[in-house]
Design a protein around this motif. Structure first.
Motif, PDB file in Angstrom:
ATOM      1  N   GLU A 113      32.002-102.053  19.138  1.00  0.00           N
ATOM      2  CA  GLU A 113      30.638-102.545  19.330  1.00  0.00           C
ATOM      3  C   GLU A 113      29.608-101.502  18.890  1.00  0.00           C
ATOM      4  O   GLU A 113      28.599-101.833  18.272  1.00  0.00           O
ATOM      5  CB  GLU A 113      30.399-102.888  20.802  1.00  0.00           C
ATOM      6  N   ALA A 114      29.881-100.237  19.204  1.00  0.00           N
ATOM      7  CA  ALA A 114      28.976 -99.158  18.812  1.00  0.00           C
ATOM      8  C   ALA A 114      28.909 -99.041  17.284  1.00  0.00           C
ATOM      9  O   ALA A 114      27.821 -98.881  16.716  1.00  0.00           O
ATOM     10  CB  ALA A 114      29.422 -97.833  19.437  1.00  0.00           C
ATOM     11  N   LEU A 115      30.051 -99.142  16.621  1.00  0.00           N
ATOM     12  CA  LEU A 115      30.068 -99.069  15.161  1.00  0.00           C
ATOM     13  C   LEU A 115      29.336-100.248  14.537  1.00  0.00           C
ATOM     14  O   LEU A 115      28.618-100.084  13.538  1.00  0.00           O
ATOM     15  CB  LEU A 115      31.505 -98.990  14.646  1.00  0.00           C
ATOM     16  N   ALA A 116      29.489-101.429  15.120  1.00  0.00           N
ATOM     17  CA  ALA A 116      28.760-102.601  14.619  1.00  0.00           C
ATOM     18  C   ALA A 116      27.258-102.371  14.733  1.00  0.00           C
ATOM     19  O   ALA A 116      26.486-102.746  13.839  1.00  0.00           O
ATOM     20  CB  ALA A 116      29.179-103.857  15.391  1.00  0.00           C
ATOM     21  N   HIS A 117      26.838-101.729  15.810  1.00  0.00           N
ATOM     22  CA  HIS A 117      25.420-101.429  15.972  1.00  0.00           C
ATOM     23  C   HIS A 117      24.948-100.461  14.883  1.00  0.00           C
ATOM     24  O   HIS A 117      23.877-100.655  14.293  1.00  0.00           O
ATOM     25  CB  HIS A 117      25.133-100.850  17.358  1.00  0.00           C
ATOM     26  N   LEU A 118      25.720 -99.403  14.609  1.00  0.00           N
ATOM     27  CA  LEU A 118      25.340 -98.468  13.545  1.00  0.00           C
ATOM     28  C   LEU A 118      25.248 -99.183  12.202  1.00  0.00           C
ATOM     29  O   LEU A 118      24.348 -98.922  11.411  1.00  0.00           O
ATOM     30  CB  LEU A 118      26.333 -97.312  13.445  1.00  0.00           C
ATOM     31  N   GLU A 119      26.164-100.101  11.955  1.00  0.00           N
ATOM     32  CA  GLU A 119      26.127-100.875  10.710  1.00  0.00           C
ATOM     33  C   GLU A 119      24.860-101.722  10.627  1.00  0.00           C
ATOM     34  O   GLU A 119      24.324-101.935   9.546  1.00  0.00           O
ATOM     35  CB  GLU A 119      27.371-101.759  10.569  1.00  0.00           C
ATOM     36  N   SER A 120      24.369-102.179  11.780  1.00  0.00           N
ATOM     37  CA  SER A 120      23.122-102.959  11.780  1.00  0.00           C
ATOM     38  C   SER A 120      21.924-102.066  11.449  1.00  0.00           C
ATOM     39  O   SER A 120      20.910-102.552  10.944  1.00  0.00           O
ATOM     40  CB  SER A 120      22.914-103.676  13.117  1.00  0.00           C
ATOM     41  N   LEU A 121      22.045-100.774  11.735  1.00  0.00           N
ATOM     42  CA  LEU A 121      20.981 -99.831  11.407  1.00  0.00           C
ATOM     43  C   LEU A 121      21.025 -99.424   9.937  1.00  0.00           C
ATOM     44  O   LEU A 121      19.995 -99.265   9.291  1.00  0.00           O
ATOM     45  CB  LEU A 121      21.086 -98.568  12.273  1.00  0.00           C
ATOM     46  N   LYS A 122      22.240 -99.226   9.420  1.00  0.00           N
ATOM     47  CA  LYS A 122      22.415 -98.847   8.016  1.00  0.00           C
ATOM     48  C   LYS A 122      23.761 -99.385   7.550  1.00  0.00           C
ATOM     49  O   LYS A 122      24.820 -98.865   7.931  1.00  0.00           O
ATOM     50  CB  LYS A 122      22.377 -97.338   7.826  1.00  0.00           C
ATOM     51  N   ALA A 123      23.712-100.409   6.741  1.00  0.00           N
ATOM     52  CA  ALA A 123      24.937-101.028   6.235  1.00  0.00           C
ATOM     53  C   ALA A 123      25.769 -99.999   5.470  1.00  0.00           C
ATOM     54  O   ALA A 123      25.244 -99.239   4.661  1.00  0.00           O
ATOM     55  CB  ALA A 123      24.595-102.206   5.332  1.00  0.00           C
ATOM     56  N   GLY A 124      27.063 -99.952   5.780  1.00  0.00           N
ATOM     57  CA  GLY A 124      27.998 -99.074   5.087  1.00  0.00           C
ATOM     58  C   GLY A 124      28.148 -97.690   5.680  1.00  0.00           C
ATOM     59  O   GLY A 124      28.997 -96.918   5.227  1.00  0.00           O
ATOM     60  N   VAL A 125      27.366 -97.353   6.705  1.00  0.00           N
ATOM     61  CA  VAL A 125      27.396 -95.988   7.247  1.00  0.00           C
ATOM     62  C   VAL A 125      28.742 -95.626   7.889  1.00  0.00           C
ATOM     63  O   VAL A 125      29.107 -94.463   7.932  1.00  0.00           O
ATOM     64  CB  VAL A 125      26.217 -95.737   8.221  1.00  0.00           C
ATOM     65  N   THR A 126      29.501 -96.614   8.349  1.00  0.00           N
ATOM     66  CA  THR A 126      30.789 -96.320   8.987  1.00  0.00           C
ATOM     67  C   THR A 126      31.971 -96.525   8.039  1.00  0.00           C
ATOM     68  O   THR A 126      33.114 -96.311   8.428  1.00  0.00           O
ATOM     69  CB  THR A 126      30.992 -97.180  10.252  1.00  0.00           C
ATOM     70  N   GLU A 127      31.698 -96.903   6.801  1.00  0.00           N
ATOM     71  CA  GLU A 127      32.773 -97.135   5.839  1.00  0.00           C
ATOM     72  C   GLU A 127      33.369 -95.814   5.370  1.00  0.00           C
ATOM     73  O   GLU A 127      32.712 -94.776   5.393  1.00  0.00           O
ATOM     74  CB  GLU A 127      32.243 -97.918   4.635  1.00  0.00           C
ATOM     75  N   GLY A 128      34.626 -95.894   4.949  1.00  0.00           N
ATOM     76  CA  GLY A 128      35.294 -94.714   4.419  1.00  0.00           C
ATOM     77  C   GLY A 128      35.984 -93.864   5.465  1.00  0.00           C
ATOM     78  O   GLY A 128      36.515 -92.808   5.150  1.00  0.00           O
ATOM     79  N   VAL A 129      35.969 -94.321   6.715  1.00  0.00           N
ATOM     80  CA  VAL A 129      36.631 -93.575   7.791  1.00  0.00           C
ATOM     81  C   VAL A 129      37.879 -94.353   8.203  1.00  0.00           C
ATOM     82  O   VAL A 129      37.811 -95.547   8.464  1.00  0.00           O
ATOM     83  CB  VAL A 129      35.697 -93.408   9.017  1.00  0.00           C
ATOM     84  N   ASP A 130      39.009 -93.669   8.240  1.00  0.00           N
ATOM     85  CA  ASP A 130      40.238 -94.277   8.754  1.00  0.00           C
ATOM     86  C   ASP A 130      40.191 -94.114  10.266  1.00  0.00           C
ATOM     87  O   ASP A 130      40.614 -93.094  10.820  1.00  0.00           O
ATOM     88  CB  ASP A 130      41.463 -93.584   8.159  1.00  0.00           C
ATOM     89  N   TRP A 131      39.636 -95.114  10.935  1.00  0.00           N
ATOM     90  CA  TRP A 131      39.387 -95.017  12.377  1.00  0.00           C
ATOM     91  C   TRP A 131      40.678 -94.895  13.171  1.00  0.00           C
ATOM     92  O   TRP A 131      40.723 -94.210  14.188  1.00  0.00           O
ATOM     93  CB  TRP A 131      38.551 -96.200  12.856  1.00  0.00           C
ATOM     94  N   GLU A 132      41.731 -95.540  12.707  1.00  0.00           N
ATOM     95  CA  GLU A 132      43.009 -95.447  13.425  1.00  0.00           C
ATOM     96  C   GLU A 132      43.563 -94.022  13.360  1.00  0.00           C
ATOM     97  O   GLU A 132      43.970 -93.458  14.375  1.00  0.00           O
ATOM     98  CB  GLU A 132      44.015 -96.439  12.833  1.00  0.00           C
TER      99      GLU A 132
END
Length: 142
Positions: A113-132
């Motif tokens: 949910e927190a990551l979805a919120h960051l994406e709403s602030l700036k699209a793509g900001v959480t991409e490129g991270v292997d979260w697992e």
């Protein structure tokens, strides 16, 4: 160590509070200085996700200083996650001091949910991270 800061991408910081400071230990001042340095040296806005499941800042003076950092030109936005109700109270205190004081609290019960919120602030900001893989690299706080 009471907190960890992981720079996951050029624009994304993952901050994890591991424990609350003990009476004669004040890591919060070091934390504020560390964040200020990161903002001062960043070449583009930084976005922050704070993991508050195991620790938090409870000193109101430090929360006020942290809120002032949100006015820095290189602060892009932030969010936090925890299921602890008491922690949400401290986050709401921080929010009153922040540049985004008129917004609702940006605290959620899960990382997704927190990551979805960051994406709403700036699209793509959480991409490129292997979260697992990142989650597996974190040591369990004792």
């Amino acid at each position: 160590m009471f907190y960890e800061i992981h720079q996951l991408t050029e624009q994304l910081l993952y901050i994890r509070w591991i424990a609350q400071a003990q009476p004669n230990c004040h890591p919060e001042g070091e934390y504020i200085a560390d964040l200020r340095h990161r903002f001062d040296t960043a070449t583009q806005p930084l976005y922050i996700v704070s993991d508050l499941r195991h620790g938090k800042i409870t000193n109101v003076r430090i929360l006020q200083q942290l809120g002032k950092l949100t006015f820095h030109p290189n602060f892009g936005g932030g969010t936090a996650f925890t299921e602890n109700f008491t922690t949400t109270i401290y986050v709401s205190i921080f929010a009153r001091f922040s540049a985004e004081a008129k917004r609702e609290n940006d605290i959620f019960s899960s990382l997704s949910e927190a990551l979805a919120h960051l994406e709403s602030l700036k699209a793509g900001v959480t991409e490129g991270v292997d979260w697992e893989a990142f989650a597996q690299s974190l040591t369990d706080p004792a």
